[in-house]
Design a protein around this motif. Structure first.
Motif, mmCIF file in Angstrom:
data_model
loop_
_atom_site.group_PDB
_atom_site.id
_atom_site.type_symbol
_atom_site.label_atom_id
_atom_site.label_comp_id
_atom_site.label_asym_id
_atom_site.label_seq_id
_atom_site.Cartn_x
_atom_site.Cartn_y
_atom_site.Cartn_z
ATOM 1 N N HIS A 9 0.799 -1.218 0.000
ATOM 2 C CA HIS A 9 0.000 0.000 0.000
ATOM 3 C C HIS A 9 0.839 1.279 0.000
ATOM 4 N N ASP A 10 2.144 1.166 -0.124
ATOM 5 C CA ASP A 10 2.989 2.354 -0.282
ATOM 6 C C ASP A 10 2.910 2.851 -1.727
ATOM 7 N N ILE A 11 3.074 4.160 -1.897
ATOM 8 C CA ILE A 11 3.032 4.784 -3.221
ATOM 9 C C ILE A 11 4.342 5.512 -3.464
ATOM 10 N N LEU A 12 4.883 5.369 -4.676
ATOM 11 C CA LEU A 12 6.073 6.111 -5.082
ATOM 12 C C LEU A 12 5.772 6.839 -6.381
ATOM 13 N N ILE A 13 6.056 8.143 -6.406
ATOM 14 C CA ILE A 13 5.870 8.967 -7.598
ATOM 15 C C ILE A 13 7.249 9.281 -8.181
ATOM 16 N N ILE A 14 7.442 8.964 -9.462
ATOM 17 C CA ILE A 14 8.710 9.241 -10.141
ATOM 18 C C ILE A 14 8.443 10.255 -11.246
#
Length: 278
Positions: free
Chosen positions: A60-65
């Motif tokens: 459920h973690d989110i990473l934006i690149i």
């Protein structure tokens, strides 16, 4: 070998890329592309490097690149994740001031606590559900959810960069891109620091600092990871001997290589070959 992790195939109907992946023991070396990339971990865990930052992502973690950010990802065990990639042209069309924006990157589920990140997670789940059901006209509902997600990201999770910062980042990316392109074409050959720094007309010392700062890897580590991925691809798609494949992919220090191979894939080339043939 095609660098598939850098080539983004957008969905014709949705005009972006939205996919759900099940993976195990995969590694994508440092690269960049012209898409805004969102990684949402559904199950399992992964590691990611974005520029000079390392992130450990769990369920459920989110990473934006951000577009044109140098990044690499590694999945050491079984993982299921959602990938959303938004083309640069769409961002420019939807957000007129996009070129000045920088989106915040990391949203850990357990410590996020804030309403904003929870809202993004909810929207990603809803997009996933509509995408999987694919009911008649789902594109309309999916697109409306996507617009809500982008609005949330733009409104509550973006900052504006100065022209000086943007120009500096563009200059650095151009240098790194030149080096990465060179390595892709010459990874089978010996590559020296003098040779590679000479391409940029800078000293080897300055080059080493610049490369490490922007990729979180030494140049030698990067070259070894490129060779590693080519070797692994050959290992599972050919019957050539391991010794032959090492030589074909420019790998001369077996001890260093096998240590890296175990770290990335969790086993040895011999065991992978044996399991494939069993």
């Amino acid at each position: 070998m095609n660098y598939t992790h850098e080539l983004v195939q957008d969905d014709f109907e949705l005009q972006l890329r939205f996919a759900i992946f099940d993976a195990q023991g995969e590694y994508f070396p440092a690269h960049w592309h012209n898409h805004l990339e969102i990684l949402f971990v559904l199950e399992g865990s992964m590691s990611a490097y974005v520029n000079d930052h390392r992130y450990a992502l769990f369920s459920h973690d989110i990473l934006i690149i951000n577009p044109k950010e140098i990044h690499s990802t590694q999945f050491s065990g079984s993982i299921r994740y959602l990938l959303l990639q938004i083309p640069l042209d769409a961002l420019r069309r939807l957000l007129p001031d996009y070129e000045t924006l920088q989106f915040e990157d990391y949203y850990p589920h357990e410590t996020s606590g804030g309403k904003s990140s929870v809202k993004m997670e909810t929207l990603l789940w809803e997009m996933k559900n509509e995408f999987e059901k694919r009911n008649d006209g789902y594109q309309l509902l999916f697109t409306s959810l996507f617009y809500k997600f982008l609005h949330e990201l733009y409104t509550n999770h973006s900052t504006k960069l100065s022209a000086q910062s943007r120009n500096k980042a563009a200059k650095t990316l151009l240098r790194i891109e030149q080096i990465m392109d060179y390595v892709k074409s010459h990874y089978k050959d010996p590559i020296t620091l003098d040779e590679i720094s000479g391409l940029l007309s800078i000293s080897p010392e300055y080059f080493c600092r610049m490369f490490k700062k922007n990729t979180n890897q030494t140049f030698l580590e990067y070259v070894n990871t490129v060779r590693l991925v080519h070797f692994y691809n050959d290992l599972i798609h050919s019957n050539d001997s391991i010794t032959y494949l090492l030589d074909q992919n420019g790998i001369t220090n077996y001890k260093v290589f096998i240590r890296l191979f175990r770290k990335v894939y969790g086993t040895t080339p011999g065991k992978i070959r044996k399991n494939r043939n069993s």
